[in-house]
Design a protein around this motif. Sequence first.
Motif, PDB file in Angstrom:
ATOM      1  N   LEU A   1      -5.225  -5.502  -5.471  1.00  0.00           N
ATOM      2  CA  LEU A   1      -6.322  -4.552  -5.269  1.00  0.00           C
ATOM      3  C   LEU A   1      -7.604  -5.268  -4.860  1.00  0.00           C
ATOM      4  CD1 LEU A   1      -5.597  -2.021  -8.138  1.00  0.00           C
ATOM      5  CD2 LEU A   1      -5.441  -1.595  -5.677  1.00  0.00           C
TER       6      LEU A   1
ATOM      7  N   ARG B   1      -7.334  -5.935  -1.268  1.00  0.00           N
ATOM      8  CA  ARG B   1      -7.587  -4.696  -0.528  1.00  0.00           C
ATOM      9  C   ARG B   1      -9.081  -4.462  -0.352  1.00  0.00           C
ATOM     10  NH1 ARG B   1      -5.118   1.224  -2.001  1.00  0.00           N
ATOM     11  NH2 ARG B   1      -5.701   2.197  -0.042  1.00  0.00           N
TER      12      ARG B   1
ATOM     13  N   GLN C   1       0.838  -1.192   0.000  1.00  0.00           N
ATOM     14  CA  GLN C   1       0.000   0.000   0.000  1.00  0.00           C
ATOM     15  C   GLN C   1       0.875   1.243   0.000  1.00  0.00           C
ATOM     16  OE1 GLN C   1      -2.726  -0.477   3.238  1.00  0.00           O
ATOM     17  NE2 GLN C   1      -4.269   0.673   2.149  1.00  0.00           N
TER      18      GLN C   1
ATOM     19  N   TYR D   1      -3.803   5.864 -11.149  1.00  0.00           N
ATOM     20  CA  TYR D   1      -5.003   5.976 -10.311  1.00  0.00           C
ATOM     21  C   TYR D   1      -4.767   5.380  -8.930  1.00  0.00           C
ATOM     22  CZ  TYR D   1      -7.990   7.959 -13.901  1.00  0.00           C
ATOM     23  OH  TYR D   1      -8.553   8.798 -14.825  1.00  0.00           O
ATOM     24  N   GLN D   2      -3.952   4.357  -8.855  1.00  0.00           N
ATOM     25  CA  GLN D   2      -3.625   3.788  -7.558  1.00  0.00           C
ATOM     26  C   GLN D   2      -2.838   4.812  -6.748  1.00  0.00           C
ATOM     27  OE1 GLN D   2      -1.025   2.450  -5.568  1.00  0.00           O
ATOM     28  NE2 GLN D   2      -2.539   1.515  -4.232  1.00  0.00           N
ATOM     29  N   ALA D   3      -1.954   5.563  -7.405  1.00  0.00           N
ATOM     30  CA  ALA D   3      -1.194   6.616  -6.726  1.00  0.00           C
ATOM     31  C   ALA D   3      -2.119   7.721  -6.220  1.00  0.00           C
ATOM     32  CB  ALA D   3      -0.145   7.206  -7.670  1.00  0.00           C
ATOM     33  N   LYS D   4      -3.230   7.911  -6.891  1.00  0.00           N
ATOM     34  CA  LYS D   4      -4.228   8.922  -6.495  1.00  0.00           C
ATOM     35  C   LYS D   4      -5.162   8.357  -5.412  1.00  0.00           C
ATOM     36  CE  LYS D   4      -7.600  12.010  -8.589  1.00  0.00           C
ATOM     37  NZ  LYS D   4      -8.236  12.438  -9.826  1.00  0.00           N
ATOM     38  N   ASN D   5      -4.959   7.115  -5.030  1.00  0.00           N
ATOM     39  CA  ASN D   5      -5.818   6.409  -4.069  1.00  0.00           C
ATOM     40  C   ASN D   5      -7.242   6.249  -4.584  1.00  0.00           C
ATOM     41  OD1 ASN D   5      -3.861   5.894  -2.063  1.00  0.00           O
ATOM     42  ND2 ASN D   5      -4.012   8.030  -1.416  1.00  0.00           N
ATOM     43  N   ASP D   6      -7.372   6.148  -5.899  1.00  0.00           N
ATOM     44  CA  ASP D   6      -8.666   5.897  -6.529  1.00  0.00           C
ATOM     45  C   ASP D   6      -8.685   4.427  -6.935  1.00  0.00           C
ATOM     46  OD1 ASP D   6     -10.934   5.707  -8.101  1.00  0.00           O
ATOM     47  OD2 ASP D   6     -10.576   7.605  -9.156  1.00  0.00           O
ATOM     48  N   ASP D   7      -8.974   3.579  -5.954  1.00  0.00           N
ATOM     49  CA  ASP D   7      -8.929   2.138  -6.196  1.00  0.00           C
ATOM     50  C   ASP D   7      -9.944   1.696  -7.240  1.00  0.00           C
ATOM     51  OD1 ASP D   7      -6.882   1.903  -4.403  1.00  0.00           O
ATOM     52  OD2 ASP D   7      -8.071   0.961  -2.833  1.00  0.00           O
TER      53      ASP D   7
ATOM     54  N   ALA E   1       1.382   3.564  -3.386  1.00  0.00           N
ATOM     55  CA  ALA E   1       0.947   4.953  -3.400  1.00  0.00           C
ATOM     56  C   ALA E   1       1.963   5.850  -4.091  1.00  0.00           C
ATOM     57  CB  ALA E   1       0.699   5.440  -1.972  1.00  0.00           C
TER      58      ALA E   1
ATOM     59  N   CYS F   1       3.811   4.727  -6.593  1.00  0.00           N
ATOM     60  CA  CYS F   1       3.902   4.221  -7.965  1.00  0.00           C
ATOM     61  C   CYS F   1       5.349   4.173  -8.427  1.00  0.00           C
ATOM     62  CB  CYS F   1       3.053   5.059  -8.906  1.00  0.00           C
ATOM     63  SG  CYS F   1       1.962   4.068  -9.907  1.00  0.00           S
TER      64      CYS F   1
END
Length: 170
Positions: free
Chosen positions: A144, A147, A34, A111-117, A38, A40
């Motif tokens: 994911l 998660r 995680q 998008y994962q870096a933006k926390n938009d799973d 975040a 990336c």
Amino acid sequence: LIKNHGHNPFRAIAEAMDFEHFLLGVRNVWDRLQALGATCGAAAPRQEDIGLSHIFVLHPLDEHPEAMRATKLGARLLHEGKVDESIRELHDARQMAPLSHVACGNLGCAYQAKNDDRAALYWYREANRLRPNDETATCALALLELRRGQADEARRLLVNFLQEDPHHVG
């Protein structure tokens, strides 16, 4: 920041453990992933994370020179913390290479870096649909899903991946 394909960090794990232990190992590293995911790939991973750091990184897009340029710019922007601008560049790269599983995976990473799973799942699923035997997309998607609490789906993805070609882990 941009990594090449080809290295499979799960080889030693799979050889040393049965699948159940492998799945437990994936769950146990989730907290570390995680934090690593975040970024990336923007920050240097801890020594124990190096084998898994390829999951949430941008990969080169070689199909089209302009797509490659947009991907490199997206990687730089992501590294600078300009996630929304990075995502715009990566969407441009995907427009230029619409059938590229790599472009989709790069969007999943951003998008994962933006926390938009939710968006990250969408793009990793798209990458997995375009190339079901791609290790990065499959592992990112499985992580994911874990998660989200969808351990059965994560297991299904990993089992299908390994059943398709048992030498994936090799």
